[in-house]
Design an enzyme around this catalytic site. Structure first.
Site, mmCIF file in Angstrom:
data_model
loop_
_atom_site.group_PDB
_atom_site.id
_atom_site.type_symbol
_atom_site.label_atom_id
_atom_site.label_comp_id
_atom_site.label_asym_id
_atom_site.label_seq_id
_atom_site.Cartn_x
_atom_site.Cartn_y
_atom_site.Cartn_z
ATOM 1 N N GLY A 102 -0.750 -8.469 1.666
ATOM 2 C CA GLY A 102 -0.314 -7.745 2.857
ATOM 3 C C GLY A 102 1.159 -7.919 3.141
ATOM 4 O O GLY A 102 1.597 -7.841 4.284
ATOM 5 N N SER A 109 -0.783 -9.235 -4.476
ATOM 6 C CA SER A 109 0.401 -8.851 -3.709
ATOM 7 C C SER A 109 1.051 -10.099 -3.109
ATOM 8 O O SER A 109 1.418 -11.004 -3.848
ATOM 9 C CB SER A 109 0.020 -7.820 -2.637
ATOM 10 O OG SER A 109 1.169 -7.241 -2.063
#
Length: 426
Positions: A25, A113
């Site tokens: 995120g 991520s």
């Protein structure tokens, strides 16, 4: 900060490998309640592991430099509190997971991520290796970090916005307004290479053997930027990309600029869609943000005396903007074929089972290879270690999981984009 997901087996006397999920995120969003990473399906299919998901502070509450302010001396670590949270969660797992049937001496951390960046940064933190022995880094690396100067610039931008001079002033700002306004920092709130908690040069730390005692898997998706194109929309993405490209080019020498421009001319700078619309600089950002850092991590881990496996994920979404974009593999990793927001469809069931089996095998043994009898697709999958001599990857093709040499796909331009890793992501 941590909660073990359900385990399908109840015999706590039989210690099981532990897999600890660290969500992504961009260090600004996400959490342990995201449906796509909910772990019940995963552990029901693979009851021989314990799955844990951990939470950590994100955004300005987890990564906000304060020590340069007049009253900031009491906040020397504010820039990396999110990583400190992760360390505390891993410590908790180490001390408590045996009560859930897990083996505290056989823990694999994995993330995507910002989570992928986290699991490549955690090995560089003093004392961390007591809490895990294996790492799976998905579409993330130390490229998602910033210097103290870059962090301070973000803080000062927020200070100016609110007319604040001190930490005390900031504490008077309404918390909801503070969080909402921090959106102006978009994709600049990263962990900080502060030279204290994290090394000033994480890549060099790998060369020096910082993770040589850890087993690693590292990989990325075929069209990472597709996620951002889809999320921003073509117009919004092109505006963002133009700004980021200009800032990146401003960092380069004239010789380096010429190399990048040559790459763009020869390799194709844009994603061009069927209707003729273009997503500018997407191929270049795939190189800068994902592919080149991934290769540098693999190369440096080997130079440091360690070992790693590498993969390349290729199934495509039905969305022509998404293609095989960033995070598209999550529904496969966590066995949620019903969640098709990014994929547009359910990927092949046997393909997903095989990928998950390989990762569980890695968590158990440090080697993700499968013999035919143990493989859901009935095929033997011998996954070779990454070697700078041939640079072999496991290609997660939806209907043909196989090994290739990097030179066959020419994923990275070693001469014209690999050097860009020294500039990190900002």
């Amino acid at each position: 900060p941590a909660h073990p997901c359900e385990s399908a087996a109840d015999d706590a006397s039989d210690k099981k490998p532990v897999m600890v999920w660290i969500h992504g995120g961009a260090f600004e969003l996400g959490g342990t309640v995201e449906p796509i990473a909910e772990g019940t399906n995963f552990v029901k299919e693979n009851p021989d592991v314990i799955l844990v998901a951990i939470a950590y502070r994100i955004g300005v509450f987890g990564f906000f430099h304060l020590s340069h302010l007049p009253d900031g001396k009491d906040y020397p670590d504010a820039q990396n509190l999110g990583l400190m949270d992760q360390m505390m969660a891993l410590k908790w797992v180490h001390e408590n997971i045996a009560g859930f049937g897990g083996d505290p001496d056989n823990v694999t951390i994995f993330g995507e991520s910002a989570g992928g960046a986290s699991v490549t940064l955690l090995p560089l933190i003093k004392g961390s290796h007591a809490y895990f022995k294996r790492v799976i880094a998905m579409s993330g690396s130390p490229v998602f970090t910033r210097t103290p100067e870059e962090a301070i610039a973000c803080t000062n931008e927020m200070m100016d916005m609110f007319g604040c001079k001190t930490v005390a002033d900031l504490q008077k700002v309404d918390v909801d307004e503070f969080v909402e306004s921090s959106g102006v920092l978009g994709l600049r709130v990263w962990a900080e290479r502060d030279g204290n908690y994290l090394p000033l040069d994480p890549y060099e730390a790998y060369v020096k053997g910082a993770a040589k005692d850890l087993d690693m898997i590292q990989g990325c998706d075929k069209d990472e930027l597709g996620f951002f194109i889809t999320g921003f929309g073509l117009e919004g993405y092109n505006e963002w990309a133009a700004d980021r490209r200009a800032k990146k080019m401003a960092q380069l020498t004239e010789e380096e600029k010429a190399l990048v421009e040559s790459f763009c001319r020869e390799r194709g700078e844009d994603y061009i869609y069927d209707d003729g619309d273009r997503a500018h600089s997407a191929a270049l950002f795939d190189q800068i943000v994902f592919i080149a850092p991934l290769y540098r991590m693999c190369e440096n881990q080997i130079k440091g005396g360690g070992k790693t496996y590498a993969y390349f994920f290729t199934p495509e979404s039905t969305d022509p903007l998404m293609r095989c974009g960033h995070s598209i593999e999550l529904s496969t990793v966590f066995n949620h074929p019903e969640i098709t927001d990014e994929t547009g469809r359910a990927f092949d069931e046997t393909f997903g089972k095989t990928l998950r089996k390989m990762w569980v095998q890695f968590a158990k043994t440090g080697n993700p290879s499968l013999v035919a009898d143990a493989s859901p697709d009935g095929k033997e999958h011998e996954w070779p270690l990454y070697d700078p001599k041939d640079r072999k990857w496991m290609v997660y093709d939806e209907f043909d999981i196989h090994v290739e040499e990097e030179s066959e796909k020419k994923l990275l331009d070693w001469d014209r984009t690999y050097f860009l890793t020294k500039y990190y992501c900002i």
